[in-house]
Scaffold this motif. Structure first.
Motif, PDB file in Angstrom:
ATOM      1  N   ALA A  33       0.843  -1.199   0.000  1.00 56.89           N
ATOM      2  CA  ALA A  33       0.000   0.000   0.000  1.00 56.89           C
ATOM      3  C   ALA A  33       0.878   1.248   0.000  1.00 56.89           C
ATOM      4  O   ALA A  33       1.912   1.298   0.677  1.00 56.89           O
ATOM      5  CB  ALA A  33      -0.908   0.016   1.217  1.00 56.89           C
ATOM      6  N   PRO A  34       0.500   2.288  -0.776  1.00 58.16           N
ATOM      7  CA  PRO A  34       1.283   3.535  -0.787  1.00 58.16           C
ATOM      8  C   PRO A  34       1.370   4.151   0.607  1.00 58.16           C
ATOM      9  O   PRO A  34       0.476   3.985   1.446  1.00 58.16           O
ATOM     10  CB  PRO A  34       0.491   4.425  -1.747  1.00 58.16           C
ATOM     11  CG  PRO A  34      -0.206   3.466  -2.651  1.00 58.16           C
ATOM     12  CD  PRO A  34      -0.586   2.312  -1.775  1.00 58.16           C
ATOM     13  N   GLU A  35       2.439   4.882   0.824  1.00 53.70           N
ATOM     14  CA  GLU A  35       2.697   5.507   2.118  1.00 53.70           C
ATOM     15  C   GLU A  35       2.982   6.994   1.950  1.00 53.70           C
ATOM     16  O   GLU A  35       3.337   7.454   0.866  1.00 53.70           O
ATOM     17  CB  GLU A  35       3.894   4.828   2.810  1.00 53.70           C
ATOM     18  CG  GLU A  35       3.720   3.330   3.028  1.00 53.70           C
ATOM     19  CD  GLU A  35       4.985   2.659   3.533  1.00 53.70           C
ATOM     20  OE1 GLU A  35       5.941   3.391   3.879  1.00 53.70           O
ATOM     21  OE2 GLU A  35       5.031   1.416   3.555  1.00 53.70           O
ATOM     22  N   ALA A  57      -4.391   6.986  -3.451  1.00 55.12           N
ATOM     23  CA  ALA A  57      -3.100   6.603  -4.039  1.00 55.12           C
ATOM     24  C   ALA A  57      -3.131   5.119  -4.384  1.00 55.12           C
ATOM     25  O   ALA A  57      -3.474   4.286  -3.540  1.00 55.12           O
ATOM     26  CB  ALA A  57      -1.970   6.901  -3.069  1.00 55.12           C
ATOM     27  N   LEU A  58      -2.770   4.790  -5.612  1.00 54.75           N
ATOM     28  CA  LEU A  58      -2.868   3.417  -6.118  1.00 54.75           C
ATOM     29  C   LEU A  58      -1.503   2.762  -6.170  1.00 54.75           C
ATOM     30  O   LEU A  58      -0.533   3.352  -6.653  1.00 54.75           O
ATOM     31  CB  LEU A  58      -3.498   3.432  -7.515  1.00 54.75           C
ATOM     32  CG  LEU A  58      -4.833   4.184  -7.646  1.00 54.75           C
ATOM     33  CD1 LEU A  58      -5.296   4.165  -9.097  1.00 54.75           C
ATOM     34  CD2 LEU A  58      -5.880   3.590  -6.736  1.00 54.75           C
ATOM     35  N   SER A  59      -1.450   1.528  -5.709  1.00 53.09           N
ATOM     36  CA  SER A  59      -0.186   0.790  -5.696  1.00 53.09           C
ATOM     37  C   SER A  59       0.160   0.197  -7.046  1.00 53.09           C
ATOM     38  O   SER A  59       1.302  -0.192  -7.283  1.00 53.09           O
ATOM     39  CB  SER A  59      -0.259  -0.329  -4.656  1.00 53.09           C
ATOM     40  OG  SER A  59      -1.203  -1.316  -5.067  1.00 53.09           O
ATOM     41  N   GLY A  60      -0.832   0.088  -7.922  1.00 52.39           N
ATOM     42  CA  GLY A  60      -0.656  -0.664  -9.155  1.00 52.39           C
ATOM     43  C   GLY A  60      -1.257  -2.046  -9.032  1.00 52.39           C
ATOM     44  O   GLY A  60      -1.366  -2.784 -10.013  1.00 52.39           O
ATOM     45  N   ALA A 115      -3.863  -2.989  -3.374  1.00 51.23           N
ATOM     46  CA  ALA A 115      -3.694  -2.104  -2.218  1.00 51.23           C
ATOM     47  C   ALA A 115      -3.760  -0.640  -2.624  1.00 51.23           C
ATOM     48  O   ALA A 115      -3.297  -0.244  -3.696  1.00 51.23           O
ATOM     49  CB  ALA A 115      -2.358  -2.388  -1.529  1.00 51.23           C
ATOM     50  N   SER A 116      -4.361   0.180  -1.769  1.00 59.02           N
ATOM     51  CA  SER A 116      -4.433   1.620  -2.001  1.00 59.02           C
ATOM     52  C   SER A 116      -4.465   2.339  -0.662  1.00 59.02           C
ATOM     53  O   SER A 116      -4.721   1.729   0.382  1.00 59.02           O
ATOM     54  CB  SER A 116      -5.668   1.988  -2.830  1.00 59.02           C
ATOM     55  OG  SER A 116      -6.859   1.685  -2.116  1.00 59.02           O
ATOM     56  N   THR A 117      -4.216   3.644  -0.701  1.00 55.91           N
ATOM     57  CA  THR A 117      -4.245   4.489   0.495  1.00 55.91           C
ATOM     58  C   THR A 117      -4.997   5.764   0.157  1.00 55.91           C
ATOM     59  O   THR A 117      -4.766   6.356  -0.895  1.00 55.91           O
ATOM     60  CB  THR A 117      -2.818   4.824   0.959  1.00 55.91           C
ATOM     61  OG1 THR A 117      -2.120   3.605   1.252  1.00 55.91           O
ATOM     62  CG2 THR A 117      -2.839   5.707   2.197  1.00 55.91           C
TER      63      THR A 117
END
Length: 363
Positions: A121-123, A186-189, A192-194
Motif C-alpha cells: 500500500a502507498p505511504e 493513491a494506487l499501488s498498481g 492495495a491503495s491508500t
C-alpha cells in the motif's frame, strides 16, 4: 662401407613406428550415456517498490543454457547462460514461471515455479490543493504509488474520479462557492491503495464595494513591516456605520513603512469611477491614511493618495481622489494597500490603530 652402416638405424625407426597407437577423436559414444540437467531450481528476487521488477535466476547440475518462460502474456522465452539471470516486469498476480534447462547432450529438463507478486500500500500520501476563485488545482505525492492517484472533488453524487500520475495535476471548476472535501486515493498498481482527504474553501470573486459581510468572499489581507490587519466584529456600531463586521489595522514599532495589502480578483475598472470612499474609525484626529494602488506582482506600477482623519472615536468617511493620477485602465492596478502615518514609527497603541469598512470606488 658407408651404405651398410645405415641399415640398423632404419630398422629401428620402422619398428618404433609400427608400435605407436593412433588417437581417435571421433568417438561420440559417451553422448549416448549422457543425462538431462538435474537438481533444477529457480530463484526469484522481487522488488518491494511496486515496480513489478523481478530478477529470475535459474540453477541446475549439468545445464549449458536455460530458456525462461515468464508465465504472463509474453510468449517467447528468454535464453540465459549458467551463472546469469534475467529481469521481467510483472503486474500484481500469480504466475507459473517455467525454466527449460538444456545439457551438453541436448537433453532437456523443465521446472515450473509459482511466482507471487504483491504490491504494498502507498505511504506518506500528501495532497496539494490551490484555489483560484472557483478553480481548484490538485496534485498528490506518495511512496509506492506506481498506479497514480484518483482525485475526487467532492461536489457531485456518484462522482467519477480523475486519474493523474505523480508529478501531474488536475484543475476542477466548482459551480458555486462553498466548503468541499477533496479525496485522493493513491494506487499501488495492484489491489492495495491508500486514501486521504483535504478540506478546501472555494470563494467568490473579491470586488468592490468591499463590505466584509460576505462569508463566500475571502478578505485575505496581508501585512508587512509590522502592520497587523484582522477582520473583527464591529466594536462601535454607530453613526454612519452600523455593519456587523469591519477591518482593523494596528501599526507596531517595527518599521516606519508598515502597511497592509489585498489583491482584488481582477484589475480595478477606472472607466467611470476614480474616487475611493472608505469609512474609518480613528482614536485621534490627524491620523494620516495613505491608500496605494499597485499592479499585482509588480509594485513599479503604483499610485497613491493620502487623506487625514478629522475626528476621534467616531466613524467618518475619507475620500481618496485619483482623478488626476489615473486616466484609463492601462496600468492594470489590482492591489489595494493602506499605510498609517507613513514615515512615522508606530507603537501598537490606539494612536496607531484604525478601523475601516465599506471600500467603494465611485465618481
Amino acid at each position: 662401407m658407408n651404405k651398410l652402416s645405415y641399415k640398423p638405424l632404419l630398422l629401428l625407426i620402422a619398428l618404433a613406428g609400427s608400435s605407436c597407437t593412433k588417437d581417435n577423436f571421433d568417438n561420440t559414444d559417451f553422448l549416448k550415456t549422457g543425462t538431462a540437467p538435474a537438481d533444477q531450481a529457480i530463484n526469484f528476487n522481487i522488488s518491494n517498490d511496486n515496480s513489478g521488477l523481478v530478477t529470475i535466476t535459474p540453477n541446475s547440475a549439468g545445464a549449458t543454457a536455460y530458456d525462461i518462460y515468464f508465465g504472463d502474456a509474453s510468449i517467447s522465452p528468454t535464453r540465459v547462460l549458467p551463472g546469469q539471470n534475467t529481469t521481467h516486469i510483472y503486474k500484481e498476480g500469480t504466475y507459473p514461471v517455467k525454466v527449460v534447462a538444456t545439457g551438453i547432450t541436448g537433453l532437456k529438463s523443465e521446472t515450473i515455479k509459482q511466482l507471487v507478486v504483491t504490491f504494498r500500500a502507498p505511504e506518506s500520501l500528501t495532497i496539494t490543493a490551490n484555489a483560484n476563485l472557483h478553480d481548484l488545482t490538485v496534485s498528490a505525492s506518495a511512496l509506492y504509488a506506481t498506479g497514480g492517484f484518483k482525485v475526487y472533488f467532492g461536489d457531485a453524487a456518484n462522482e467519477v474520479p480523475v486519474l493523474i500520475a505523480e508529478g501531474a495535476s488536475v484543475t476542477h471548476t466548482y459551480a458555486s462557492a462553498g466548503k468541499y472535501t477533496v479525496k485522493v486515493e493513491a494506487l499501488s498498481g495492484g489491489a492495495a491503495s491508500t486514501s486521504a482527504t483535504k478540506d478546501v474553501t472555494i470563494y467568490n470573486a473579491l470586488t468592490l464595494p468591499m463590505i466584509f459581510e460576505q462569508p463566500d468572499v475571502n478578505y485575505a489581507w496581508g501585512d508587512f513591516g509590522g502592520s497587523n490587519t484582522t477582520i473583527i466584529p464591529n466594536p462601535y456600531p454607530s453613526g454612519i456605520n452600523t455593519s456587523a463586521t469591519v477591518g482593523k489595522i494596528v501599526k507596531t514599532k517595527d518599521q516606519t513603512w508598515a502597511g497592509n495589502y489585498i489583491s482584488m480578483s481582477s484589475p480595478l475598472d477606472f472607466t467611470s469611477n476614480k474616487k475611493f470612499k472608505v469609512k474609518v474609525y480613528s482614536f485621534r484626529p490627524g491620523l494620516r491614511v495613505l491608500l496605494q494602488l499597485e499592479r499585482s506582482g509588480d509594485n513599479s506600477f503604483m499610485e497613491n493618495v493620502e487623506a487625514v482623519t478629522t475626528t476621534a472615536n467616531a466613524w467618518e468617511e475619507l475620500t481618496f481622489d485619483f482623478s488626476s493620477k489615473i486616466t484609463d485602465n492601462s496600468k492594470r492596478l489590482q492591489n489595494i494597500l493602506f499605510f498609517l502615518d507613513n514615515g512615522t514609527l508606530g507603537d501598537g497603541s490606539q494612536n496607531y490603530t484604525i478601523l475601516f469598512d465599506d471600500i467603494v470606488l465611485t465618481n
